[in-house]
Design an enzyme around this catalytic site. Structure first.
Site, mmCIF file in Angstrom:
data_model
loop_
_atom_site.group_PDB
_atom_site.id
_atom_site.type_symbol
_atom_site.label_atom_id
_atom_site.label_comp_id
_atom_site.label_asym_id
_atom_site.label_seq_id
_atom_site.Cartn_x
_atom_site.Cartn_y
_atom_site.Cartn_z
ATOM 1 N N THR A 336 0.760 -1.364 -0.002
ATOM 2 C CA THR A 336 0.100 0.115 0.164
ATOM 3 C C THR A 336 0.873 1.130 -0.202
ATOM 4 O O THR A 336 2.015 1.475 0.637
ATOM 5 C CB THR A 336 -0.856 -0.057 1.378
ATOM 6 O OG1 THR A 336 -1.854 1.030 1.406
ATOM 7 C CG2 THR A 336 -0.405 -0.088 2.780
ATOM 8 N N HIS A 389 2.500 -11.500 14.554
ATOM 9 C CA HIS A 389 3.477 -12.043 15.211
ATOM 10 C C HIS A 389 3.445 -13.461 15.669
ATOM 11 O O HIS A 389 4.138 -14.083 16.163
ATOM 12 C CB HIS A 389 4.003 -10.946 16.662
ATOM 13 C CG HIS A 389 4.958 -10.974 17.070
ATOM 14 N ND1 HIS A 389 6.021 -11.842 16.581
ATOM 15 C CD2 HIS A 389 5.534 -10.383 18.178
ATOM 16 C CE1 HIS A 389 7.121 -11.699 17.460
ATOM 17 N NE2 HIS A 389 6.651 -10.604 18.353
#
Length: 418
Positions: A336, A389
């Protein structure tokens, strides 16, 4: 009488919103003719009639939500609209029909609507969308005098009544401090969120709830890329018919980094990690209806010109509202670019179920300490990588982003590898 139902739209899409009816009650249709446009989570789709005949009933109004399998209209295959059928408030209203052929029973004829539904005869004429808007604003439709000559109440009538109500409340407050307070003391405008905007909102929140999302940052010296573009842009455009932009460099750099850190090109399914052996790169595009992420398929197999051409075509389709479901499905990683709007730094949100996204930002000249300790003014860009994560450790995320930085700062090597 045949029924038109909402068909299976696409995988994972089970409902939509009626954007626009393309026919009215009484219109003739052929099998395969589009009759209504639905707005879904991803794209607008047309629903076609499976039958030939006349539209006898329209059962839902514009802005109404429908699900797969819902009956939305009826078709009279005999070629004559069912005059006795009540299409509900969603269909365009006709004046009550008179049937002089049954003059011998005028009293029974006049009483018929009330015997079918005593309450409906007393209800004001309005579409479901208008009634819903009135409920939202707390407006009683029976107290509205419609502007329409046939007595149909529009949403504009409801909005005007709401404004009058707010103004009256404000004036009353000035005259009497004990008057009931409105929700807002100053003018506001309520606009219904489009289905696409609702989906975007829900998915962004869902991504943050379902992933252990972190963001790591770095900065890239864009000097060499900008110099290379300056040297080759005219020759590149003449040869390939597309401009050499920054997106092809970052797309190729991301693919190179994904090959070195395959967990960033994966996703979680239950208790399994799905390692993707392909490189379908999503490119975020801003449109009037919100952000969409069309996918550049097999970007690793495309040249720089192929990447630029594909991104350009997808962006144009997005802005023109012509993206298909296949253009949006899948994808293994997303890029993006907030820099086109002037963003200096941001934390992009993961495009679930992907586990990583790269954020580009605007190029800004800043002082940089060079290896020989000299200070030079360089065109710099902050880059950010948000990652899940749960499967990507901080070390891998930092190394991934640093590898992207290295390849952008050495674009000649990147061109050879690309």
């Amino acid at each position: 009488m045949k029924e038109i139902v909402v068909p299976e739209l696409a995988e994972s899409i089970t409902e939509g919103t009626v954007a626009e009816w393309l026919v009215q009650k009484g219109d003739k249709v052929e099998k395969g003719d589009p009759v209504v446009e639905l707005e879904t989570d991803k794209v607008n789709v047309e629903v076609n009639s499976d039958f030939s005949g006349v539209i006898a009933e329209i059962l839902v109004g514009e802005e109404d939500d429908v699900e797969v399998g819902d009956v939305i209209a009826k078709v009279d295959e005999s070629g004559e609209a069912a005059g006795s059928a009540d299409s509900g408030d969603a269909a365009p209203k006709e004046e009550p029909k008179e049937e002089p052929k049954q003059e011998e029973k005028p009293e029974a004829k006049e009483e018929q609507p009330q015997t079918q539904d005593d309450n409906k005869a007393d209800q004001p004429v309005a579409s479901p969308a208008t009634r819903k808007r009135a409920r939202e604003l707390g407006i009683d439709l029976n107290e509205i005098k419609p502007k329409d000559p046939v007595g149909r109440i529009s949403k504009e009538d409801v909005e005007a009544a709401a404004k009058t109500k707010v103004d009256a409340a404000k004036n009353s407050k000035k005259d009497d401090q004990s008057a009931e307070k409105t929700e807002f003391d100053k003018p506001v405008e309520r606009v219904k969120m489009s289905r696409r905007r609702q989906t975007i909102a829900n998915k962004l929140v869902e991504a943050q709830h379902n992933a252990a999302m972190l963001t790591t940052f770095n900065e890239v010296d864009m000097t060499n890329v900008m110099e290379l573009r300056k040297q080759r842009k005219e020759e590149f455009e003449k040869k390939h018919g597309v401009k050499l932009g920054f997106m092809s460099f970052f797309t190729k750099a991301v693919i190179g980094a994904l090959k070195e850190f395959p967990l960033v090109n994966a996703e979680i399914q239950g208790k399994e990690i799905v390692m993707k052996k392909f490189y379908d790169i999503g490119v975020a595009v801003s449109t009037e209806e919100g952000l969409v992420v069309p996918v550049v398929r097999d970007a690793d197999r495309l040249s720089f010109a192929g990447v630029e051409d594909e991104i350009g075509q997808l962006a144009k389709k997005a802005r023109d509202g012509k993206l298909g479901l296949n253009d949006l499905q899948g994808g293994s990683f997303t890029i993006t670019n907030g820099g086109i709007f002037g963003s200096l730094l941001s934390t992009p949100i993961i495009n679930a179920p992907q586990v990583g996204i790269l954020g580009m930002h605007k190029i800004e000249k800043r002082p940089k300490v060079m290896p020989d300790d000299s200070i030079q003014v360089r065109p710099m860009m902050y880059i950010a990588m948000s990652y899940d994560h749960r499967i990507i450790d901080g070390r891998e995320a930092v190394q991934f982003l640093d590898r992207v930085k290295q390849m952008i700062e050495d674009p000649y090597d990147l061109l050879l590898e690309g």
